[in-house]
Scaffold this active site. Structure first.
Site, PDB file in Angstrom:
ATOM      1  N   GLU A 274       0.819  -1.211   0.000  1.00  0.00           N
ATOM      2  CA  GLU A 274       0.000   0.000   0.000  1.00  0.00           C
ATOM      3  C   GLU A 274       0.849   1.256   0.000  1.00  0.00           C
ATOM      4  OE1 GLU A 274      -4.231  -1.282   2.070  1.00  0.00           O
ATOM      5  OE2 GLU A 274      -2.812  -0.091   3.219  1.00  0.00           O
ATOM      6  N   HIS A 295      11.182 -25.656  -1.311  1.00  0.00           N
ATOM      7  CA  HIS A 295      10.791 -26.799  -2.130  1.00  0.00           C
ATOM      8  C   HIS A 295       9.699 -26.435  -3.128  1.00  0.00           C
ATOM      9  CE1 HIS A 295      13.103 -29.772   0.270  1.00  0.00           C
ATOM     10  NE2 HIS A 295      12.958 -28.840   1.191  1.00  0.00           N
ATOM     11  N   LYS A 409     -13.269  -0.876  -3.292  1.00  0.00           N
ATOM     12  CA  LYS A 409     -14.386  -0.752  -2.357  1.00  0.00           C
ATOM     13  C   LYS A 409     -15.574  -0.059  -3.020  1.00  0.00           C
ATOM     14  CE  LYS A 409     -11.691  -0.500   1.943  1.00  0.00           C
ATOM     15  NZ  LYS A 409     -11.356   0.359   3.108  1.00  0.00           N
TER      16      LYS A 409
END
Length: 423
Positions: A274, A295, A409
């Site tokens: 952010e 891995h 949003k």
């Protein structure tokens, strides 16, 4: 010994003269953080005076909850719970109730599982929302109020709900009307910079952690950043990252051989994601927990594109000892481990990875702490926050805004309201 930043072998990536020049510029930006006024109200996190408020109320209520609660539900998303969760999950085993987390998902299964874990328990909740307009904590608070209303009287329910928000917000109005304890989310502190406000301090105190030592760690780091910025890990880290970014290194992986740092890595990803990810700029933050992720990601880290920075987070004292006893005659081929402690093996694996990745062309840095403790977390959080603020200015972006988050949003709310109207 506090937090140490080790640069490793940077000669192949950065020149000494350019590094010193960038450090000087970054140090001046850092000094400016403490000198300048704050008309935009985004710098309240710089000092404990501006962030660590209501400590007496926090300690008193936390003591009550530790005595009476079996479950404490922390309701928040992003910066409203990441710092506290990072410390609590790293330091399990301290006195305090079981801590559960809500407000951070829209998965019905996940919400249901938390509600199921609350059944038959003495429950307190802390709802954290700076402006109380975010869907996840808002919807979960409604569910929790309904759940608690079926189990407690209004008076008892009021005692068991604590809310953290900004003065004058809708959340404060609800708290005053219903009789909930209201803790301040300082106006001049953004969510991802809230590690030293009641947002994090209250849950840490409830979990039985030493918030005094935590704030001492913050103050130690603040003193160095304010008084000797050119020598601070925050400024050096910001300088190295910025120079590497200019040379095409645009992905940074924070890696640790200590799984207890897993949620700290998530907090770090939010801080820099952010903080820097704006105007089509920024280093993409990613995380790995070794040796497991060696891995899966190990091949790419070793031989993939050379646009990666790798920042190791190391703890000297692993907090436990577990030696391997001899097993003669079993024939498993691991007799060379007889008598060796897992702590030693972990250190060898880290050293081997550090060497291999550096030799493979990855610029590697390392933050090192003596042990996982409240003070160490206080130092790390503060150094990273200062570094993000400095790095954003070096990059030419506002490290405190988050318009990209607000965009999703707005779209989501529009779609939800449209569906509600159709129903």
């Amino acid at each position: 010994m506090g937090v140490i930043l080790e640069l490793g072998d940077m000669e192949g990536f950065l020149g000494q003269e350019e590094l010193e020049g960038r450090k000087a510029r970054a140090a001046e930006i850092c000094r400016g953080l403490y000198r300048r006024e704050d008309p935009g109200q985004v710098l309240g996190w710089r000092t404990s005076e501006g962030s660590a408020v209501q400590l007496d109320e926090i300690r008193k209520k936390a003591e009550e909850i530790r005595k009476e609660a079996q479950v404490f539900v922390l309701v928040g998303v992003g910066g409203s719970n990441q710092a506290a969760r990072a410390v609590i999950e790293a330091m399990k085993g301290r006195p305090g109730p079981e801590v559960l987390y809500l407000g951070n998902t829209l998965s019905p299964y996940s919400v249901y599982e938390v509600l199921k874990a609350m059944e038959g328990k003495s429950v307190y909740i802390n709802v954290i929302a700076k402006n109380f307009e975010t869907l996840e904590p808002g919807s979960h608070f409604r569910i929790l109020r309904q759940w608690m209303g079926k189990r407690y009287s209004p008076k008892e329910m009021a005692k068991r709900i604590v809310v953290t928000g900004t003065a004058g917000s809708r959340l404060e109005g609800i708290a005053r009307r219903e009789g909930y304890l209201f803790l301040q989310f300082p106006v001049a502190v953004g969510g991802r910079y809230s590690a030293f406000t009641p947002v994090a301090l209250f849950p840490l105190a409830v979990a039985g952690l030493d918030i005094g030592a935590y704030l001492e760690g913050m103050e130690s780091a603040r003193g160095e950043c304010q008084n000797r910025p050119e020598a601070s890990p925050a400024v050096i880290y910001a300088s190295v990252r910025n120079l590497l970014y200019g040379k095409g290194y645009d992905i940074e992986v924070m890696a640790s051989f200590e799984p207890r740092f897993g949620f700290l890595e998530k907090w770090w990803m939010q801080l820099f994601g952010e903080g820097e990810g704006k105007e089509k700029k920024g280093i993409f933050p990613a995380a790995a927990i070794y040796s497991e992720d060696l891995h899966s990601l190990g091949q790419y880290m070793q031989d993939g594109r050379r646009n990666l920075i790798e920042t190791f987070l190391t703890v000297q004292d692993g907090g436990a000892s577990l030696p391997i006893e001899p097993c003669p005659g079993y024939g498993d081929g691991f007799d060379y481990l007889d008598g060796m402690d897992f702590g030693r093996m972990n250190k060898v694996a880290e050293a081997a990875t550090w060497n291999a990745h550096r030799q493979g062309g990855v610029p590697c840095l390392r933050f090192q702490v003596d042990e996982i403790s409240e003070q160490a977390f206080g130092e790390l959080f503060y150094y990273f926050m200062v570094s993000c603020a400095v790095s954003g200015e070096l990059m030419g972006v506002d490290p405190f805004g988050q318009e990209g988050v607000e965009a999703y949003k707005r779209s989501m709310f529009a779609m939800l309201r449209h569906n509600v109207e159709e129903d």
